[in-house]
Write a protein that holds these residues in place. Structure first.
Motif, PDB file in Angstrom:
ATOM      1  N   HIS A  48       0.855  -1.201   0.000  1.00  0.00           N
ATOM      2  CA  HIS A  48       0.000   0.000   0.000  1.00  0.00           C
ATOM      3  C   HIS A  48       0.881   1.239   0.000  1.00  0.00           C
ATOM      4  O   HIS A  48       1.821   1.352   0.798  1.00  0.00           O
ATOM      5  CB  HIS A  48      -0.862   0.040   1.272  1.00  0.00           C
ATOM      6  N   ARG A  49       0.553   2.178  -0.859  1.00  0.00           N
ATOM      7  CA  ARG A  49       1.182   3.507  -0.882  1.00  0.00           C
ATOM      8  C   ARG A  49       2.715   3.435  -0.850  1.00  0.00           C
ATOM      9  O   ARG A  49       3.359   4.073  -0.010  1.00  0.00           O
ATOM     10  CB  ARG A  49       0.681   4.348   0.300  1.00  0.00           C
ATOM     11  N   ALA A  50       3.290   2.655  -1.752  1.00  0.00           N
ATOM     12  CA  ALA A  50       4.763   2.625  -1.851  1.00  0.00           C
ATOM     13  C   ALA A  50       5.239   4.059  -2.096  1.00  0.00           C
ATOM     14  O   ALA A  50       4.665   4.771  -2.925  1.00  0.00           O
ATOM     15  CB  ALA A  50       5.180   1.716  -2.988  1.00  0.00           C
ATOM     16  N   ASP A  51       6.289   4.478  -1.369  1.00  0.00           N
ATOM     17  CA  ASP A  51       6.727   5.887  -1.413  1.00  0.00           C
ATOM     18  C   ASP A  51       6.969   6.375  -2.846  1.00  0.00           C
ATOM     19  O   ASP A  51       6.526   7.451  -3.235  1.00  0.00           O
ATOM     20  CB  ASP A  51       8.023   6.068  -0.609  1.00  0.00           C
ATOM     21  N   GLU A  52       7.684   5.552  -3.618  1.00  0.00           N
ATOM     22  CA  GLU A  52       8.052   5.982  -4.982  1.00  0.00           C
ATOM     23  C   GLU A  52       6.815   6.110  -5.878  1.00  0.00           C
ATOM     24  O   GLU A  52       6.776   6.977  -6.760  1.00  0.00           O
ATOM     25  CB  GLU A  52       9.023   4.974  -5.617  1.00  0.00           C
TER      26      GLU A  52
END
Ligand code: PLP
Length: 445
Positions: free
Chosen positions: A71-75
């Motif tokens: 969920h919501r990988a930074d990249e």
């Protein structure tokens, strides 16, 4: 929530805010949009989800195989934000942009097959399926299509016709699109021919030749579409001889081989694409779900010669290859390659199988443990000898799981398979804790 032949799934809403939202949902959204849990999400990160009442869960569903990078990988989030600051929508038919072309090039490079390829970008898995068949028909000037029993390819008219499961996907939705024929899949736990591997000599793979004698001639078939591991069907992994045999027959008759990697793709099975396990080169590869790292996108990647068949203007759509989704996909593929998520899927899969085999020894309800890489499932039965499916108990275990903080999905034509599509960024500690919740659920039944 009860559909015909389907066990009741949603019980016990987990808190007052969830209850309120769930009741508004019932008033405003048709019941046909079913739910595997009553959890109303507030936020999510990595392999965990928090609901509107403040409860936290391990997520073994990953938005149904969409969140291999978590969920919501930074990249991914950064790529979306940067794109949002430039332009949102222009329509690729009106103005071209770099991210669409870069993503097409990337998919042409990384999908199986040592030949020139081209890629068409779309929005959903079903849309990729529809377009792949459309292109194959145009290229071959034939109109028959082969797909598989227990298979799943989506909910639009043609994709639903290709799907090999009546409940809940096809029942009462009217006649199928004509010239679609279903073949038996290599479901060894419940062999459609009552045989055992390997003495069966994978007879199921050659059933296609029977269809050519009795239903439709081979030279009227445009394409065969198949999932390398059946997803909604219950994570059914065929023996290694199955796909090479299908490929051989397709080659013999000029049938386009379409590999639906919508659920299996992007490192889930321990390789970037599951077809790599079976050493076959499909003519077309379909991707969606984890391609976008949480954004809306799908793709048809195929032999350039086939993809070039339709005339100018014959393919596309308003939103296909949306800039936000293309940037998210490029960031997603970077993460998968950089962090070797295929290797991680392999090690998660080994841990899952080890734990599930141990549970199988303790709980007779677990009839079969199977999977490829981190695409792992258990099939639940009332009796190991008769293999009578246990759909009610499957639903009860799933409810127990989310009540204790673990989101699980079911699958299978008998609704008796519990499948795991955990984000591949889960830590070993999280995995262990989640598995102990699953074990508690088995114990309670
Ligand atoms: C193998 C496979 N093909 C096609 C689809 C349809 O994708 P979508 O729901 O994005 O239309 C799915 C969805 O679960 C799938 O698993």
């Amino acid at each position: 929530m009860t559909g015909k032949g389907i066990v009741k799934i949603v019980t016990d809403i987990p808190g007052p805010k969830s209850r309120q939202l769930y009741s508004e949902n019932e008033q405003n959204v048709p019941r046909g949009v079913g739910h595997q849990t009553p959890i109303a999400v507030s936020s999510a990160k990595g392999a965990t989800v928090t609901d509107v009442d403040g409860n936290t869960y391990f997520d073994f569903a990953g938005g149904i195989g969409v969140l291999n990078v978590g969920h919501r990988a930074d990249e991914v989030v950064r790529a979306i934000k940067e794109q949002a600051d430039k332009y949102l929508h222009v329509c690729f038919h009106v103005l071209i942009y770099e991210s669409y072309i870069r993503l097409a090039n990337k998919l042409n490079t990384i999908t199986p097959g040592q030949f020139p390829k081209k890629t068409l970008l779309l929005n959903s898995g079903a849309e990729a399926v529809e377009n792949a068949i459309k292109i194959a028909k145009y290229y071959t000037k034939r109109y028959g299509v082969l797909s598989f029993l227990e298979g799943f390819h989506g909910r639009t008219a043609l994709a639903m016709s290709l799907t090999g499961q009546i409940q809940p996907y096809k029942s009462n939705f009217g006649p199928s699109v004509p010239w679609v024929y279903h073949l038996p899949f290599a479901y060894c736990y419940r062999c459609p021919f009552g045989q055992t591997y390997p003495s069966c000599e994978v007879v199921c793979a050659r059933y296609m030749e029977r269809i050519f004698e009795s239903e439709i001639s081979a030279d009227a078939i445009a394409a065969l579409i198949v999932e390398p591991v059946q997803g909604e069907g219950g994570f059914i992994v065929p023996p290694k001889e199955f796909f090479p045999e299908l490929r051989r027959i397709c080659n013999e008759h000029g049938i386009v081989f379409i590999d639906d990697e919508i659920q299996t793709g992007f490192a889930r099975t321990g390789k970037l694409f599951a077809a790599e396990h079976f050493s076959i080169e499909p003519d077309m590869v379909l991707t969606a779900k984890s391609l976008g790292g949480g954004m809306i996108i799908s793709a048809v990647t195929g032999k350039a010669e086939i993809m070039e068949a339709p005339h100018v203007g014959g393919l596309g759509g308003t939103y296909g290859g949306h800039p936000l989704s293309c940037q998210a996909s490029l960031a997603t593929i970077d993460i998968i390659e950089r962090d070797n998520l295929a290797g991680r899927a392999d090690s998660i899969g080994k841990k899952l199988k080890e734990a599930l085999y141990a549970m199988q020894e303790r709980y007779p309800i677990i009839g079969d443990v199977r999977g490829l890489g981190a695409m792992v499932a258990v099939e639940l039965v009332k009796d190991r000898a008769t293999k009578e499916p246990a759909p009610k108990e499957t639903a009860q275990i799933r409810v127990k799981c989310y009540q204790n903080g673990l989101i699980m999905l079911s699958a299978g034509i008998h609704h008796n398979v519990m499948r795991i599509l955990v984000p591949l960024v889960i830590t070993d500690e999280e995995l262990e804790e989640a598995l102990s919740i699953l074990e508690e659920a088995f114990k309670s039944i």
